[in-house]
Structures are given as structure tokens and as C-alpha cells.
Design a protein around this motif. Structure first.
Motif, PDB file in Angstrom:
ATOM      1  N   GLY A 152       0.806  -1.214   0.000  1.00  0.00           N
ATOM      2  CA  GLY A 152       0.000   0.000   0.000  1.00  0.00           C
ATOM      3  C   GLY A 152       0.837   1.261   0.000  1.00  0.00           C
ATOM      4  O   GLY A 152       1.959   1.294   0.515  1.00  0.00           O
ATOM      5  N   VAL A 153       0.267   2.324  -0.574  1.00  0.00           N
ATOM      6  CA  VAL A 153       1.027   3.551  -0.741  1.00  0.00           C
ATOM      7  C   VAL A 153       1.400   4.187   0.592  1.00  0.00           C
ATOM      8  O   VAL A 153       2.505   4.708   0.760  1.00  0.00           O
ATOM      9  N   ALA A 154       0.508   4.144   1.577  1.00  0.00           N
ATOM     10  CA  ALA A 154       0.824   4.746   2.875  1.00  0.00           C
ATOM     11  C   ALA A 154       1.993   4.024   3.533  1.00  0.00           C
ATOM     12  O   ALA A 154       2.876   4.664   4.125  1.00  0.00           O
ATOM     13  N   ALA A 155       2.011   2.696   3.421  1.00  0.00           N
ATOM     14  CA  ALA A 155       3.092   1.926   4.023  1.00  0.00           C
ATOM     15  C   ALA A 155       4.414   2.183   3.306  1.00  0.00           C
ATOM     16  O   ALA A 155       5.473   2.271   3.935  1.00  0.00           O
ATOM     17  N   VAL A 156       4.369   2.301   1.973  1.00  0.00           N
ATOM     18  CA  VAL A 156       5.595   2.596   1.233  1.00  0.00           C
ATOM     19  C   VAL A 156       6.126   3.969   1.597  1.00  0.00           C
ATOM     20  O   VAL A 156       7.330   4.152   1.813  1.00  0.00           O
ATOM     21  N   GLU A 157       5.242   4.960   1.696  1.00  0.00           N
ATOM     22  CA  GLU A 157       5.688   6.304   2.075  1.00  0.00           C
ATOM     23  C   GLU A 157       6.276   6.305   3.486  1.00  0.00           C
ATOM     24  O   GLU A 157       7.285   6.968   3.747  1.00  0.00           O
ATOM     25  N   ALA A 158       5.670   5.581   4.398  1.00  0.00           N
ATOM     26  CA  ALA A 158       6.207   5.496   5.755  1.00  0.00           C
ATOM     27  C   ALA A 158       7.571   4.817   5.751  1.00  0.00           C
ATOM     28  O   ALA A 158       8.488   5.225   6.469  1.00  0.00           O
ATOM     29  N   PHE A 159       7.715   3.781   4.944  1.00  0.00           N
ATOM     30  CA  PHE A 159       9.001   3.098   4.825  1.00  0.00           C
ATOM     31  C   PHE A 159      10.061   4.053   4.282  1.00  0.00           C
ATOM     32  O   PHE A 159      11.184   4.115   4.799  1.00  0.00           O
ATOM     33  N   CYS A 160       9.704   4.792   3.240  1.00  0.00           N
ATOM     34  CA  CYS A 160      10.653   5.747   2.651  1.00  0.00           C
ATOM     35  C   CYS A 160      11.058   6.816   3.664  1.00  0.00           C
ATOM     36  O   CYS A 160      12.228   7.195   3.747  1.00  0.00           O
ATOM     37  N   ALA A 161      10.087   7.313   4.412  1.00  0.00           N
ATOM     38  CA  ALA A 161      10.373   8.373   5.385  1.00  0.00           C
ATOM     39  C   ALA A 161      11.334   7.913   6.464  1.00  0.00           C
ATOM     40  O   ALA A 161      12.056   8.725   7.052  1.00  0.00           O
ATOM     41  N   ALA A 162      11.368   6.609   6.714  1.00  0.00           N
ATOM     42  CA  ALA A 162      12.232   6.071   7.757  1.00  0.00           C
ATOM     43  C   ALA A 162      13.652   5.792   7.278  1.00  0.00           C
ATOM     44  O   ALA A 162      14.527   5.469   8.086  1.00  0.00           O
ATOM     45  N   GLN A 163      13.887   5.924   5.962  1.00  0.00           N
ATOM     46  CA  GLN A 163      15.209   5.611   5.415  1.00  0.00           C
ATOM     47  C   GLN A 163      16.085   6.865   5.378  1.00  0.00           C
ATOM     48  O   GLN A 163      15.626   7.928   4.972  1.00  0.00           O
ATOM     49  N   PRO A 164      17.340   6.753   5.759  1.00  0.00           N
ATOM     50  CA  PRO A 164      18.239   7.905   5.690  1.00  0.00           C
ATOM     51  C   PRO A 164      18.819   8.080   4.286  1.00  0.00           C
ATOM     52  O   PRO A 164      19.122   7.107   3.597  1.00  0.00           O
ATOM     53  N   GLY A 165      18.976   9.324   3.866  1.00  0.00           N
ATOM     54  CA  GLY A 165      19.659   9.608   2.602  1.00  0.00           C
ATOM     55  C   GLY A 165      18.948   9.050   1.387  1.00  0.00           C
ATOM     56  O   GLY A 165      17.770   8.701   1.412  1.00  0.00           O
ATOM     57  N   LEU A 166      19.663   9.010   0.257  1.00  0.00           N
ATOM     58  CA  LEU A 166      19.195   8.457  -1.014  1.00  0.00           C
ATOM     59  C   LEU A 166      17.807   8.973  -1.399  1.00  0.00           C
ATOM     60  O   LEU A 166      16.876   8.188  -1.663  1.00  0.00           O
ATOM     61  N   PRO A 167      17.630  10.286  -1.490  1.00  0.00           N
ATOM     62  CA  PRO A 167      16.295  10.820  -1.784  1.00  0.00           C
ATOM     63  C   PRO A 167      15.760  10.431  -3.154  1.00  0.00           C
ATOM     64  O   PRO A 167      14.544  10.293  -3.318  1.00  0.00           O
ATOM     65  N   ALA A 168      16.632  10.251  -4.156  1.00  0.00           N
ATOM     66  CA  ALA A 168      16.134   9.880  -5.480  1.00  0.00           C
ATOM     67  C   ALA A 168      15.554   8.466  -5.484  1.00  0.00           C
ATOM     68  O   ALA A 168      14.533   8.206  -6.131  1.00  0.00           O
ATOM     69  N   LEU A 169      16.186   7.551  -4.772  1.00  0.00           N
ATOM     70  CA  LEU A 169      15.644   6.200  -4.665  1.00  0.00           C
ATOM     71  C   LEU A 169      14.304   6.221  -3.944  1.00  0.00           C
ATOM     72  O   LEU A 169      13.340   5.576  -4.375  1.00  0.00           O
ATOM     73  N   SER A 187      12.288   8.667  -3.853  1.00  0.00           N
ATOM     74  CA  SER A 187      11.338   9.287  -4.763  1.00  0.00           C
ATOM     75  C   SER A 187      10.805   8.283  -5.780  1.00  0.00           C
ATOM     76  O   SER A 187       9.607   8.279  -6.103  1.00  0.00           O
ATOM     77  N   ALA A 188      11.681   7.426  -6.290  1.00  0.00           N
ATOM     78  CA  ALA A 188      11.248   6.400  -7.248  1.00  0.00           C
ATOM     79  C   ALA A 188      10.284   5.407  -6.609  1.00  0.00           C
ATOM     80  O   ALA A 188       9.271   5.025  -7.213  1.00  0.00           O
ATOM     81  N   LEU A 189      10.590   4.976  -5.394  1.00  0.00           N
ATOM     82  CA  LEU A 189       9.690   4.057  -4.684  1.00  0.00           C
ATOM     83  C   LEU A 189       8.336   4.707  -4.422  1.00  0.00           C
ATOM     84  O   LEU A 189       7.286   4.096  -4.615  1.00  0.00           O
ATOM     85  N   SER A 190       8.363   5.956  -3.981  1.00  0.00           N
ATOM     86  CA  SER A 190       7.130   6.695  -3.706  1.00  0.00           C
ATOM     87  C   SER A 190       6.275   6.804  -4.965  1.00  0.00           C
ATOM     88  O   SER A 190       5.071   6.505  -4.948  1.00  0.00           O
ATOM     89  N   ALA A 191       6.882   7.228  -6.067  1.00  0.00           N
ATOM     90  CA  ALA A 191       6.126   7.404  -7.306  1.00  0.00           C
ATOM     91  C   ALA A 191       5.542   6.085  -7.793  1.00  0.00           C
ATOM     92  O   ALA A 191       4.393   6.035  -8.268  1.00  0.00           O
ATOM     93  N   ALA A 192       6.334   5.013  -7.705  1.00  0.00           N
ATOM     94  CA  ALA A 192       5.840   3.706  -8.143  1.00  0.00           C
ATOM     95  C   ALA A 192       4.648   3.268  -7.306  1.00  0.00           C
ATOM     96  O   ALA A 192       3.678   2.697  -7.820  1.00  0.00           O
ATOM     97  N   ALA A 193       4.709   3.518  -6.003  1.00  0.00           N
ATOM     98  CA  ALA A 193       3.609   3.135  -5.123  1.00  0.00           C
ATOM     99  C   ALA A 193       2.339   3.929  -5.444  1.00  0.00           C
ATOM    100  O   ALA A 193       1.232   3.373  -5.483  1.00  0.00           O
ATOM    101  N   TRP A 194       2.478   5.227  -5.686  1.00  0.00           N
ATOM    102  CA  TRP A 194       1.315   6.044  -6.039  1.00  0.00           C
ATOM    103  C   TRP A 194       0.768   5.655  -7.415  1.00  0.00           C
ATOM    104  O   TRP A 194      -0.457   5.618  -7.619  1.00  0.00           O
ATOM    105  N   ASP A 195       1.659   5.379  -8.358  1.00  0.00           N
ATOM    106  CA  ASP A 195       1.220   4.964  -9.689  1.00  0.00           C
ATOM    107  C   ASP A 195       0.412   3.673  -9.600  1.00  0.00           C
ATOM    108  O   ASP A 195      -0.661   3.545 -10.218  1.00  0.00           O
ATOM    109  N   LEU A 196       0.913   2.730  -8.822  1.00  0.00           N
ATOM    110  CA  LEU A 196       0.193   1.466  -8.657  1.00  0.00           C
ATOM    111  C   LEU A 196      -1.143   1.682  -7.960  1.00  0.00           C
ATOM    112  O   LEU A 196      -2.172   1.118  -8.371  1.00  0.00           O
ATOM    113  N   ALA A 197      -1.148   2.504  -6.909  1.00  0.00           N
ATOM    114  CA  ALA A 197      -2.400   2.759  -6.176  1.00  0.00           C
ATOM    115  C   ALA A 197      -3.446   3.380  -7.088  1.00  0.00           C
ATOM    116  O   ALA A 197      -4.636   3.037  -7.024  1.00  0.00           O
ATOM    117  N   GLY A 198      -3.007   4.299  -7.957  1.00  0.00           N
ATOM    118  CA  GLY A 198      -3.949   4.907  -8.878  1.00  0.00           C
ATOM    119  C   GLY A 198      -4.500   3.912  -9.880  1.00  0.00           C
ATOM    120  O   GLY A 198      -5.695   3.933 -10.216  1.00  0.00           O
TER     121      GLY A 198
END
Length: 339
Positions: A75-92, A94-105
């Protein structure tokens, strides 16, 4: 259980893309895909930048390390929470976040902007004129007849002469200037006085981001709006720089994804700072993710996909400088061929 894959995405620009620190024609981006049990695929692009201590190799290694934990994230909320907990690597992230939202849509049959409770974006973007031979910069600007705003990269010897020629030869255009940390304090102060005589909207990152004392000094003297770019990655650092700039450049590849960028844009607006929604050199996939948030921005600079020689994704409606987000499910873009 979702399956997550990582694909390299090599982009080449039609012309060399130069800023004060470097000039490149090839960019090593990445695509993250998330595939659900029905076979629906969410796509997300990352554009890692060495300025923020990130490369595609770093992202590939990190995703390999995180693969096991990510398989259990649904789920997109869980992916965003996972991303928020990771240090550094903002582009990665961002890719995970976008993929999760694309799939949710795609799963819900709704465009991402609608899932976010936002309006469908139809916005005018500026076009970037990168550093190069002065005559070549002028030629690129003249050729961009459909763009009302041009973002001109400065921070090189003779940059004000080029800016003056552009203003003189193209009096109907609005200009945004970006020094990419390329000036010192005294040069910046002199440059801003000169640029203020032109049809200037704003100037991005005139000083090195670390020179906060100099930026405070410069802001007091500036006759034009100053926007921070390299000075601000995410929401956690906003309090440190909010008083130093009139506004900020928000990019998904810096902020770490759609939710993180939306939160940062909202916080900036609440603190009376203006927002320029920007991008890296990206395909339509990366730009589409940013375009979902364009209704939150005061200014838009989402031209990265217009600069690449061959765009591997399609779906953004382009009419001159007007970009309109798709109303198709997810991000509204799909590969033009197999990746």
C-alpha cells in the motif's frame, strides 16, 4: 505480495547540459517497478545527484539490501512510511514513492492528483538555457519561442553579458536565473543589481548553500526574489533556512518522494515562502510524478523531459509551455517500448 524491481534508465540530452559545477550529456537515472498480484505495474523514476551524495550504483545496492523488508510493505501509505524512515538516497525514495502512487492509482482507477485531493494541473513551465557557448545560449533562447519564461544558468565568466543580451534581444520574455552556488557574496550582490534591470522573476541559489551568513547578508540587499535550491532538501531542514530566502525550489528527487515533497511545499506556503516546483533531467515518468503536485506551486520548472533526446515514457499533454497532467489512472504515463 508485491514484487519490486530496479531498472537502469540512461538518458541523453539533445545538447550538453551545463551548470556552474559541471556539464553533462548523459544521466544515469533509474526506474523502480512495483507489480501487484494482478499484474498491475507501478512505475517510478529516480534521478540521483552527486551533489546530494547519491548515485545509481548506491541506489541499486541499497534496494538490494532493502529488498526483503520491502516485500512485506503493502500500500502507498506503508511505502511512504518506509521511505520516510530511510536515511539519505532521496532519489531512490522518490522512485519508490512514485511507483507506489502509480500502482495505487491504477488499482483504484484514479489519477494520483485525485488520490491526493488536488486539482488536475495545467501549468506553464519555464525552459532551461544551460551554460555553454554564449552564442549557443542565445540561439537556444531564440528557438524557445513558445516559452514565456526562460531559466538561464549563470555562474560563469561573462554570465551577465549573456543575460544582458538575452534581455535586450528577447524583451517579451520573463527570466529566472540560476547560479547553482556559483557566486561569492560581492559578485552576487553586483550581479543581482544588474539582473534587477531585466525582466527577472527570481534568482536561484546565488551563494554556496553552506554560506548562511552570506545569504542573510545578501537577502537584505537583494532587489529581486532569492530562492534556495541546494540549500534545502527536505522538511526536516526548513527551520534552518526559512529566514534566508524568499522561496524554495522543491524537487521530488531531493525531498524523497510525492508525500515528502507535498509536505514540504505545504509547509513553505504556510511560512509565507513561495515555492518553485522543479526537476532534474528526467523522462516523462519523473516529470509526471512532480506534475501531480503542480497546483501547490507558485512557479513551475518541469522541463527536464523536454531536454532529453529520446523520452522512453509518454502521457503528459504538452502545448507550447503548457503542461497538463493526465486524467488516466496513476501517474498517467506508460513506457513507449519495453524497458
Amino acid at each position: 505480495m508485491n514484487r519490486i524491481d530496479f531498472l537502469p534508465l540512461d538518458l541523453a540530452t539533445r545538447l550538453p547540459f551545463g551548470i556552474s559545477r559541471w556539464s553533462h550529456s548523459e544521466f544515469a537515472n533509474l526506474v523502480v517497478t512495483i507489480v501487484d498480484e494482478r499484474g498491475l505495474v507501478g512505475f517510478g523514476e529516480g534521478a540521483p545527484n552527486a551533489r546530494y551524495d547519491e548515485s545509481r550504483d548506491d541506489d541499486a545496492a541499497a534496494l538490494t539490501e532493502l529488498a526483503g523488508a520491502l516485500q512485506a510493505v503493502e500500500g502507498v501509505a506503508a511505502v511512504e512510511a518506509f521511505c520516510a524512515a530511510q536515511p539519505g538516497l532521496p532519489a531512490l525514495r522518490s522512485a519508490l514513492s512514485a511507483a507506489a502512487w502509480d500502482l495505487a492509482g491504477k488499482q483504484s482507477g484514479e489519477p494520483v492528483w485525485q488520490l491526493l485531493g488536488l486539482s488536475r494541473a495545467s501549468v506553464h513551465t519555464s525552459l532551461t538555457i544551460p551554460i555553454g557557448d554564449p552564442d549557443g545560449m542565445l540561439a537556444q533562447a531564440h528557438a524557445a519561442a513558445e516559452f514565456g519564461s526562460l531559466k538561464v544558468k549563470l555562474g560563469f565568466e561573462g554570465d551577465l553579458e549573456v543575460a544582458a543580451r538575452l534581455a535586450r534581444e528577447l524583451p517579451d520574455r520573463r527570466f529566472r536565473y540560476d547560479a547553482n552556488e556559483g557566486w561569492d557574496r560581492e559578485r552576487a550582490a553586483r550581479s543581482l543589481e544588474t539582473l534587477a534591470r531585466f525582466n527577472v522573476e527570481l534568482v536561484e541559489q546565488p551563494l554556496p548553500a553552506a554560506d548562511r551568513e552570506g545569504q542573510a547578508w545578501l537577502l537584505e540587499r537583494s532587489p529581486v526574489q532569492l530562492f534556495g535550491d541546494e540549500a534545502l532538501l527536505g522538511l526536516d531542514r526548513l527551520d534552518e533556512v526559512i529566514e534566508l530566502y524568499d522561496g524554495f525550489v522543491v524537487k521530488l528527487a531531493k525531498a524523497g518522494g510525492i508525500a515528502a515533497a507535498a509536505a514540504l511545499m505545504t509547509a513553505c506556503r504556510e511560512r509565507a515562502a513561495r515555492v518553485l516546483l522543479g526537476c532534474m533531467i528526467e523522462s516523462s515518468l519523473g516529470i509526471a510524478a512532480g506534475l501531480q503536485l503542480a497546483s501547490l506551486a507558485d512557479y513551475v520548472d518541469l522541463d527536464g523531459f523536454l531536454l532529453v533526446a529520446a523520452d522512453p515514457f509518454s502521457g503528459i499533454d504538452v502545448a507550447g509551455d503548457l503542461l497538463t497532467a493526465s486524467d488516466a489512472p496513476g501517474l498517467g504515463v506508460e513506457p513507449v517500448s519495453s524497458l
